[in-house]
Design a protein around this motif. Sequence first.
Motif, PDB file in Angstrom:
ATOM      1  N   ASP A   2      -0.556  -2.147  -1.735  1.00 28.01           N
ATOM      2  CA  ASP A   2       0.068  -0.714  -2.065  1.00 28.01           C
ATOM      3  C   ASP A   2       1.617  -1.191  -1.276  1.00 28.01           C
ATOM      4  O   ASP A   2       1.781  -0.765   0.029  1.00 28.01           O
ATOM      5  CB  ASP A   2      -0.475   0.294  -1.395  1.00 28.01           C
ATOM      6  CG  ASP A   2       0.087   1.735  -1.641  1.00 28.01           C
ATOM      7  OD1 ASP A   2       1.314   1.590  -2.252  1.00 28.01           O
ATOM      8  OD2 ASP A   2      -0.263   2.716  -1.612  1.00 28.01           O
ATOM      9  N   VAL A   3       2.515  -1.631  -2.188  1.00 29.22           N
ATOM     10  CA  VAL A   3       3.801  -2.076  -1.684  1.00 29.22           C
ATOM     11  C   VAL A   3       4.565  -0.955  -1.307  1.00 29.22           C
ATOM     12  O   VAL A   3       5.249  -1.007  -0.190  1.00 29.22           O
ATOM     13  CB  VAL A   3       4.612  -2.677  -3.044  1.00 29.22           C
ATOM     14  CG1 VAL A   3       5.927  -3.193  -2.387  1.00 29.22           C
ATOM     15  CG2 VAL A   3       3.823  -3.879  -3.368  1.00 29.22           C
ATOM     16  N   VAL A   4       4.324   0.254  -2.013  1.00 33.56           N
ATOM     17  CA  VAL A   4       5.043   1.648  -1.376  1.00 33.56           C
ATOM     18  C   VAL A   4       4.494   1.877  -0.221  1.00 33.56           C
ATOM     19  O   VAL A   4       5.308   2.193   1.089  1.00 33.56           O
ATOM     20  CB  VAL A   4       4.873   2.601  -2.438  1.00 33.56           C
ATOM     21  CG1 VAL A   4       5.387   4.081  -1.989  1.00 33.56           C
ATOM     22  CG2 VAL A   4       5.555   2.214  -3.736  1.00 33.56           C
ATOM     23  N   ALA A   5       3.336   1.984   0.070  1.00 34.89           N
ATOM     24  CA  ALA A   5       2.721   2.249   1.399  1.00 34.89           C
ATOM     25  C   ALA A   5       3.175   1.393   2.632  1.00 34.89           C
ATOM     26  O   ALA A   5       3.495   1.673   3.667  1.00 34.89           O
ATOM     27  CB  ALA A   5       1.024   2.172   1.563  1.00 34.89           C
ATOM     28  N   MET A   7       6.181  -0.419   2.631  1.00 36.98           N
ATOM     29  CA  MET A   7       7.417  -0.100   2.873  1.00 36.98           C
ATOM     30  C   MET A   7       7.467   1.220   3.640  1.00 36.98           C
ATOM     31  O   MET A   7       8.428   1.267   4.680  1.00 36.98           O
ATOM     32  CB  MET A   7       8.176   0.032   1.575  1.00 36.98           C
ATOM     33  CG  MET A   7       8.255  -1.488   0.912  1.00 36.98           C
ATOM     34  SD  MET A   7       9.006  -1.386  -0.708  1.00 36.98           S
ATOM     35  CE  MET A   7      10.728  -1.140  -0.425  1.00 36.98           C
ATOM     36  N   GLU A   8       6.709   2.333   3.349  1.00 39.34           N
ATOM     37  CA  GLU A   8       7.008   3.656   4.016  1.00 39.34           C
ATOM     38  C   GLU A   8       6.492   3.319   5.495  1.00 39.34           C
ATOM     39  O   GLU A   8       7.141   3.855   6.471  1.00 39.34           O
ATOM     40  CB  GLU A   8       6.114   4.556   3.492  1.00 39.34           C
ATOM     41  CG  GLU A   8       6.628   5.094   2.057  1.00 39.34           C
ATOM     42  CD  GLU A   8       5.773   6.194   1.401  1.00 39.34           C
ATOM     43  OE1 GLU A   8       4.437   6.343   1.736  1.00 39.34           O
ATOM     44  OE2 GLU A   8       6.078   6.875   0.293  1.00 39.34           O
ATOM     45  N   GLU A  12       8.727   4.026   8.596  1.00 40.09           N
ATOM     46  CA  GLU A  12       8.568   4.820   9.612  1.00 40.09           C
ATOM     47  C   GLU A  12       8.544   4.344  10.899  1.00 40.09           C
ATOM     48  O   GLU A  12       8.785   4.910  12.084  1.00 40.09           O
ATOM     49  CB  GLU A  12       7.061   5.596   9.591  1.00 40.09           C
ATOM     50  CG  GLU A  12       7.126   6.414   8.404  1.00 40.09           C
ATOM     51  CD  GLU A  12       5.541   6.593   7.913  1.00 40.09           C
ATOM     52  OE1 GLU A  12       4.640   6.068   8.572  1.00 40.09           O
ATOM     53  OE2 GLU A  12       5.582   7.672   7.084  1.00 40.09           O
ATOM     54  N   THR A  16      14.150  -1.332   7.976  1.00 38.88           N
ATOM     55  CA  THR A  16      14.588  -1.047   6.653  1.00 38.88           C
ATOM     56  C   THR A  16      14.183  -2.399   5.730  1.00 38.88           C
ATOM     57  O   THR A  16      14.099  -3.397   6.129  1.00 38.88           O
ATOM     58  CB  THR A  16      16.186  -1.409   6.656  1.00 38.88           C
ATOM     59  OG1 THR A  16      16.664  -0.123   7.472  1.00 38.88           O
ATOM     60  CG2 THR A  16      16.749  -1.237   5.435  1.00 38.88           C
TER      61      THR A  16
END
Length: 75
Positions: A2-5, A7-8, A12, A16
Amino acid sequence: MDVVAIMEALAEQGITVILKADSERMAERREPWTFVASGAPSRDDVLVRTDAASVEQCLEACLPRLRELGLSLPG
């Protein structure tokens, strides 16, 4: 993966993250994907970067290094 997870989770922690697909490199059949993670002054300005043929290859190259630096990542 899960790339979005990923990155998030990095964001957090003060990192960046940039994931880029380069059309010129793709047209030239060179490694079109770039992954860059940087920042977190409390971590001596992290910089992890790679170019690869796929998003998966970028993550396979960079995630172990980010974990070595003490960052917490899903999966």
